[in-house]
Motif scaffolding. Structure first.
Motif, PDB file in Angstrom:
ATOM      1  N   UNK A  47       0.861  -1.184   0.000  1.00 34.53           N
ATOM      2  CA  UNK A  47       0.000   0.000   0.000  1.00 34.53           C
ATOM      3  C   UNK A  47       0.902   1.240   0.000  1.00 34.53           C
ATOM      4  N   UNK A  48       0.583   2.224  -0.837  1.00 33.35           N
ATOM      5  CA  UNK A  48       1.425   3.427  -0.876  1.00 33.35           C
ATOM      6  C   UNK A  48       1.500   4.140   0.473  1.00 33.35           C
ATOM      7  N   UNK A  49       2.644   4.733   0.746  1.00 37.20           N
ATOM      8  CA  UNK A  49       2.808   5.532   1.958  1.00 37.20           C
ATOM      9  C   UNK A  49       1.989   6.810   1.867  1.00 37.20           C
ATOM     10  N   UNK A  50       1.767   7.262   0.635  1.00 33.80           N
ATOM     11  CA  UNK A  50       0.953   8.458   0.414  1.00 33.80           C
ATOM     12  C   UNK A  50       0.231   8.323  -0.919  1.00 33.80           C
ATOM     13  N   UNK A  51      -0.979   8.824  -0.968  1.00 34.37           N
ATOM     14  CA  UNK A  51      -1.745   8.876  -2.208  1.00 34.37           C
ATOM     15  C   UNK A  51      -2.086  10.340  -2.444  1.00 34.37           C
ATOM     16  N   UNK A  52      -1.633  10.885  -3.558  1.00 35.67           N
ATOM     17  CA  UNK A  52      -1.835  12.300  -3.851  1.00 35.67           C
ATOM     18  C   UNK A  52      -3.255  12.594  -4.331  1.00 35.67           C
ATOM     19  N   UNK A  53      -4.034  11.558  -4.610  1.00 31.70           N
ATOM     20  CA  UNK A  53      -5.444  11.693  -5.007  1.00 31.70           C
ATOM     21  C   UNK A  53      -5.641  12.735  -6.107  1.00 31.70           C
TER      22      UNK A  53
END
Length: 160
Positions: A47-53
């Protein structure tokens, strides 16, 4: 999809005792489960550490969203290197932000298919771009973008 073998190799090296840290940042451009989530599951990508959406909207809106959110992420999570495996929009946005943030090294993971089929024994980045598909054409467009920002303070590398 290209990020899977990279992450698997990093995990392997960490298990061997190599001191290496990484974080996975997803632009969120492909927010449909079939365009993103399924690949993560099937390829065993964490799972990504961050999702910039940054999904939805026009290319300009996506570019702006990636730039703003990636800059915020880098300010909170400084790094020495950025590796991008994305498309033209994410590559352009992340290149500009990384250079502005003072990151010294930037790697863009391209695809050898941007060079077409060649009779040459060794195809290097100097080989003319002769993309096999529209997808390859757009991947090839990323290389000149990175080249434009490369200078003595910002090392841009594209790998195949």
């Amino acid at each position: 999809m290209k990020v899977a073998p990279i992450i698997h190799e990093i995990r392997k090296r960490k298990a061997e005792g190599v001191d290496i840290e990484y974080s996975l940042v997803h632009t969120g451009q492909h927010y449909d489960k079939k365009m993103s989530g399924d690949f993560f599951d099937q390829l065993n990508i964490p799972k990504p550490d961050a999702n910039l959406s940054a999904g939805g909207g026009t290319q300009a809106e996506q570019t702006g969203a990636i730039m703003i959110r990636f800059e915020e992420y880098l300010m909170k999570n400084p790094t020495d290197l950025v590796l991008v495996v994305g498309d033209v929009t994410s590559t352009m946005a992340c290149t500009i932000v990384a250079k502005k943030a003072g990151i010294k090294k930037f790697i863009y993971a391209s695809s050898s298919s941007v060079y077409g089929i060649s009779n040459q024994k060794n195809v290097t980045e100097d080989h003319p771009l002769v993309p096999l598909t529209l997808y390859n054409k757009y991947k090839g467009l990323c290389e000149p973008i990175l080249e434009k920002y490369t200078d003595e303070t910002f090392t841009g590398v594209y790998s195949i």
